[in-house]
Design a protein around this motif. Structure first.
Motif, PDB file in Angstrom:
ATOM      1  N   PHE A 172     -50.152  23.553  53.648  1.00 36.05           N
ATOM      2  CA  PHE A 172     -50.368  24.831  54.338  1.00 36.05           C
ATOM      3  C   PHE A 172     -49.185  25.767  54.120  1.00 36.05           C
ATOM      4  O   PHE A 172     -49.364  26.981  53.979  1.00 36.05           O
ATOM      5  CB  PHE A 172     -50.583  24.580  55.824  1.00 36.05           C
ATOM      6  CG  PHE A 172     -50.902  25.813  56.610  1.00 36.05           C
ATOM      7  CD1 PHE A 172     -52.090  26.490  56.409  1.00 36.05           C
ATOM      8  CD2 PHE A 172     -50.009  26.304  57.550  1.00 36.05           C
ATOM      9  CE1 PHE A 172     -52.395  27.635  57.131  1.00 36.05           C
ATOM     10  CE2 PHE A 172     -50.301  27.449  58.276  1.00 36.05           C
ATOM     11  CZ  PHE A 172     -51.497  28.116  58.062  1.00 36.05           C
ATOM     12  N   GLY A 173     -47.982  25.213  54.076  1.00 35.46           N
ATOM     13  CA  GLY A 173     -46.809  26.033  53.772  1.00 35.46           C
ATOM     14  C   GLY A 173     -46.852  26.618  52.373  1.00 35.46           C
ATOM     15  O   GLY A 173     -46.448  27.765  52.156  1.00 35.46           O
ATOM     16  N   VAL A 174     -47.372  25.858  51.410  1.00 39.45           N
ATOM     17  CA  VAL A 174     -47.514  26.369  50.050  1.00 39.45           C
ATOM     18  C   VAL A 174     -48.525  27.519  50.008  1.00 39.45           C
ATOM     19  O   VAL A 174     -48.323  28.527  49.314  1.00 39.45           O
ATOM     20  CB  VAL A 174     -47.937  25.231  49.097  1.00 39.45           C
ATOM     21  CG1 VAL A 174     -48.275  25.782  47.710  1.00 39.45           C
ATOM     22  CG2 VAL A 174     -46.843  24.195  48.997  1.00 39.45           C
ATOM     23  N   VAL A 175     -49.621  27.366  50.776  1.00 47.26           N
ATOM     24  CA  VAL A 175     -50.614  28.442  50.841  1.00 47.26           C
ATOM     25  C   VAL A 175     -49.994  29.710  51.401  1.00 47.26           C
ATOM     26  O   VAL A 175     -50.209  30.816  50.891  1.00 47.26           O
ATOM     27  CB  VAL A 175     -51.821  27.994  51.689  1.00 47.26           C
ATOM     28  CG1 VAL A 175     -52.769  29.168  51.928  1.00 47.26           C
ATOM     29  CG2 VAL A 175     -52.561  26.865  51.007  1.00 47.26           C
ATOM     30  N   THR A 225     -47.707  31.706  49.020  1.00 46.24           N
ATOM     31  CA  THR A 225     -48.315  32.595  48.023  1.00 46.24           C
ATOM     32  C   THR A 225     -48.398  34.033  48.519  1.00 46.24           C
ATOM     33  O   THR A 225     -48.540  34.954  47.705  1.00 46.24           O
ATOM     34  CB  THR A 225     -49.725  32.093  47.673  1.00 46.24           C
ATOM     35  OG1 THR A 225     -50.545  32.078  48.856  1.00 46.24           O
ATOM     36  CG2 THR A 225     -49.676  30.692  47.090  1.00 46.24           C
ATOM     37  N   MET A 226     -48.309  34.228  49.831  1.00 43.64           N
ATOM     38  CA  MET A 226     -48.310  35.590  50.363  1.00 43.64           C
ATOM     39  C   MET A 226     -47.029  36.323  50.016  1.00 43.64           C
ATOM     40  O   MET A 226     -46.988  37.554  50.060  1.00 43.64           O
ATOM     41  CB  MET A 226     -48.500  35.562  51.880  1.00 43.64           C
ATOM     42  CG  MET A 226     -49.828  34.977  52.324  1.00 43.64           C
ATOM     43  SD  MET A 226     -49.921  34.720  54.117  1.00 43.64           S
ATOM     44  CE  MET A 226     -49.572  36.369  54.713  1.00 43.64           C
ATOM     45  N   MET A 227     -45.969  35.585  49.702  1.00 38.01           N
ATOM     46  CA  MET A 227     -44.684  36.207  49.386  1.00 38.01           C
ATOM     47  C   MET A 227     -44.629  36.733  47.954  1.00 38.01           C
ATOM     48  O   MET A 227     -43.717  37.477  47.607  1.00 38.01           O
ATOM     49  CB  MET A 227     -43.550  35.199  49.605  1.00 38.01           C
ATOM     50  CG  MET A 227     -43.583  34.525  50.960  1.00 38.01           C
ATOM     51  SD  MET A 227     -43.481  35.695  52.325  1.00 38.01           S
ATOM     52  CE  MET A 227     -43.748  34.604  53.736  1.00 38.01           C
ATOM     53  N   THR A 268     -48.696  38.380  39.527  1.00 35.04           N
ATOM     54  CA  THR A 268     -49.910  37.692  39.070  1.00 35.04           C
ATOM     55  C   THR A 268     -50.883  38.621  38.337  1.00 35.04           C
ATOM     56  O   THR A 268     -51.967  38.178  37.957  1.00 35.04           O
ATOM     57  CB  THR A 268     -50.629  37.070  40.281  1.00 35.04           C
ATOM     58  OG1 THR A 268     -50.967  38.100  41.220  1.00 35.04           O
ATOM     59  CG2 THR A 268     -49.739  36.041  40.967  1.00 35.04           C
ATOM     60  N   LEU A 269     -50.499  39.850  38.140  1.00 32.69           N
ATOM     61  CA  LEU A 269     -51.417  40.821  37.532  1.00 32.69           C
ATOM     62  C   LEU A 269     -51.744  40.457  36.079  1.00 32.69           C
ATOM     63  O   LEU A 269     -52.916  40.397  35.688  1.00 32.69           O
ATOM     64  CB  LEU A 269     -50.807  42.221  37.605  1.00 32.69           C
ATOM     65  CG  LEU A 269     -51.744  43.398  37.364  1.00 32.69           C
ATOM     66  CD1 LEU A 269     -52.838  43.429  38.422  1.00 32.69           C
ATOM     67  CD2 LEU A 269     -50.953  44.702  37.395  1.00 32.69           C
ATOM     68  N   ALA A 324     -54.830  33.689  51.302  1.00 34.89           N
ATOM     69  CA  ALA A 324     -53.846  33.033  52.164  1.00 34.89           C
ATOM     70  C   ALA A 324     -53.761  33.695  53.529  1.00 34.89           C
ATOM     71  O   ALA A 324     -53.675  33.022  54.569  1.00 34.89           O
ATOM     72  CB  ALA A 324     -52.472  33.032  51.483  1.00 34.89           C
ATOM     73  N   PHE A 325     -53.811  35.015  53.561  1.00 38.55           N
ATOM     74  CA  PHE A 325     -53.719  35.719  54.844  1.00 38.55           C
ATOM     75  C   PHE A 325     -54.923  35.422  55.727  1.00 38.55           C
ATOM     76  O   PHE A 325     -54.789  35.160  56.922  1.00 38.55           O
ATOM     77  CB  PHE A 325     -53.605  37.219  54.602  1.00 38.55           C
ATOM     78  CG  PHE A 325     -53.667  38.048  55.852  1.00 38.55           C
ATOM     79  CD1 PHE A 325     -52.615  38.053  56.756  1.00 38.55           C
ATOM     80  CD2 PHE A 325     -54.786  38.811  56.142  1.00 38.55           C
ATOM     81  CE1 PHE A 325     -52.681  38.792  57.921  1.00 38.55           C
ATOM     82  CE2 PHE A 325     -54.857  39.562  57.302  1.00 38.55           C
ATOM     83  CZ  PHE A 325     -53.799  39.553  58.197  1.00 38.55           C
ATOM     84  N   TYR A 326     -56.121  35.424  55.148  1.00 44.39           N
ATOM     85  CA  TYR A 326     -57.312  35.154  55.935  1.00 44.39           C
ATOM     86  C   TYR A 326     -57.380  33.690  56.361  1.00 44.39           C
ATOM     87  O   TYR A 326     -57.904  33.374  57.442  1.00 44.39           O
ATOM     88  CB  TYR A 326     -58.563  35.528  55.137  1.00 44.39           C
ATOM     89  CG  TYR A 326     -58.631  36.978  54.758  1.00 44.39           C
ATOM     90  CD1 TYR A 326     -58.170  37.967  55.624  1.00 44.39           C
ATOM     91  CD2 TYR A 326     -59.150  37.383  53.534  1.00 44.39           C
ATOM     92  CE1 TYR A 326     -58.225  39.304  55.283  1.00 44.39           C
ATOM     93  CE2 TYR A 326     -59.216  38.726  53.191  1.00 44.39           C
ATOM     94  CZ  TYR A 326     -58.743  39.672  54.060  1.00 44.39           C
ATOM     95  OH  TYR A 326     -58.796  41.003  53.727  1.00 44.39           O
TER      96      TYR A 326
END
Length: 326
Positions: free
Chosen positions: A150-153, A156-158, A164-165, A193-195
């Motif tokens: 869950f911390g890895v998920v 990814t918000m950071m 990643t474009l 990740a946010f949702y």
């Protein structure tokens, strides 16, 4: 010789008072009138209190006017002729309602609206379902490494979107989907990740005993999600759907990357309006007919207003309850 005792008013009153009847019915049977309760009024406002109320309402009205001014300006500009679009009058000097008819012959607005609605509905639906399934797993299943994963998920918000474009473009190009609208909604199949974080917090607020009882009754994990978690978490689903719909509706960057080389009829609303600005710009040979751009910009705001009007109750309820853990 014994005589039967008749119940008098006192005994009757005690018997009735000892029952479970409401006080109103007890009073009716005893023939009594209940005194009317007067509502207590709050303390009278002092002159300073009245002044504070006036200042507060003035600030609220000023802030409301500040936020409503751009919409009022856009509405006024959509009714103006070409030479008066940018005169900053909130009441048009020359009223030209035929702009709303001519815009559909000048721009493929119906095609843009249809493309945007399709992409936004697919993206919002897929990300809501995928994110809720992952969030339910993190909330109610215990497995080794759950917190680390869950911390890895969340990590990814950071990552900035620009990082990643290029990899995302290369992946979609290798799959042959560049030039189609699939990249604009396909990535939502893997959740957000946010949702995931948002819905996990909502799931944690639900009583765990409900799921334990359902599991003892033989309900599997999918049944627990569909028959218990989903009905109780409708506000969180509405929040995710509205957020993603708005994000997809206003997404100019992805449309500019994946759809810019195609036909104008395949554009989304943001890309279409951007292309209309270039089309009517005098620097590119246009005549400055920006009134059609204003009409198009006003029309494309209506779906979001309607969607929020229907979902505002669940939206506010979800915002108020998300993050509480019971």
């Amino acid at each position: 010789m014994s005589a039967d005792l008749q119940a008098g008013p006192v005994q009757t009153g005690i018997a009735i008072a000892a029952s479970d009847e409401p006080e109103e019915r007890v009073d009716e049977r005893l023939g009594r009138r209940r005194p009317q309760r007067r509502r207590r009024r709050g303390p009278a406002l002092t002159p300073w209190g009245w002044m504070g109320q006036v200042v507060r309402w003035a600030l609220l009205l000023a802030c409301s006017a500040l936020f409503l001014y751009p919409f009022a300006w856009l509405l006024a500009a959509s009714f103006k002729p070409r030479g008066e679009v940018f005169d900053n009058r909130l009441i048009p000097q020359t009223f030209q309602p035929e702009n709303y008819v001519q815009v559909f012959s000048e721009l493929p607005l119906f095609a843009w609206l249809g493309n945007s609605v399709l992409i936004a509905v697919l993206a919002a639906t897929f990300v809501t379902i995928s994110s809720s399934l992952v969030a339910f797993g993190f909330a109610y299943f215990r497995f080794p490494g759950r917190n680390v994963l869950f911390g890895v998920v969340l990590a990814t918000m950071m990552l900035p979107g620009a990082v990643t474009l290029v990899p995302q473009y290369l992946i979609w190009n290798q799959l042959g989907f560049v030039g189609t609208n699939v990249p604009l909604w396909g990535a939502t199949l893997f959740g957000s990740a946010f949702y995931i974080f948002l819905q996990r917090q909502f799931f944690l607020s639900l009583p765990r005993d409900l799921f334990e009882a359902a599991r003892l009754d033989g309900l599997n994990a999918w049944g627990q999600f569909w028959r218990i978690a989903f009905p109780l978490s409708v506000p969180s689903f509405v929040i995710v759907f509205l957020f993603e719909f708005q994000s997809s509706w206003n997404n100019l960057q992805a449309a500019l990357i994946y759809l810019n080389a195609g036909s104008p009829e395949a554009y989304t609303v943001p890309l279409g309006i951007a292309s209309a600005m270039t089309k009517y710009s005098p620097a590119t040979g246009g005549q400055g007919d920006y009134q059609y751009v204003m009409v198009a910009a006003l029309i494309v705001t209506l779906p979001m207003l309607i969607l929020f009007a229907f979902g505002q109750r669940s939206f506010i309820e979800g915002i108020a309850t998300t993050g509480t853990k019971g």
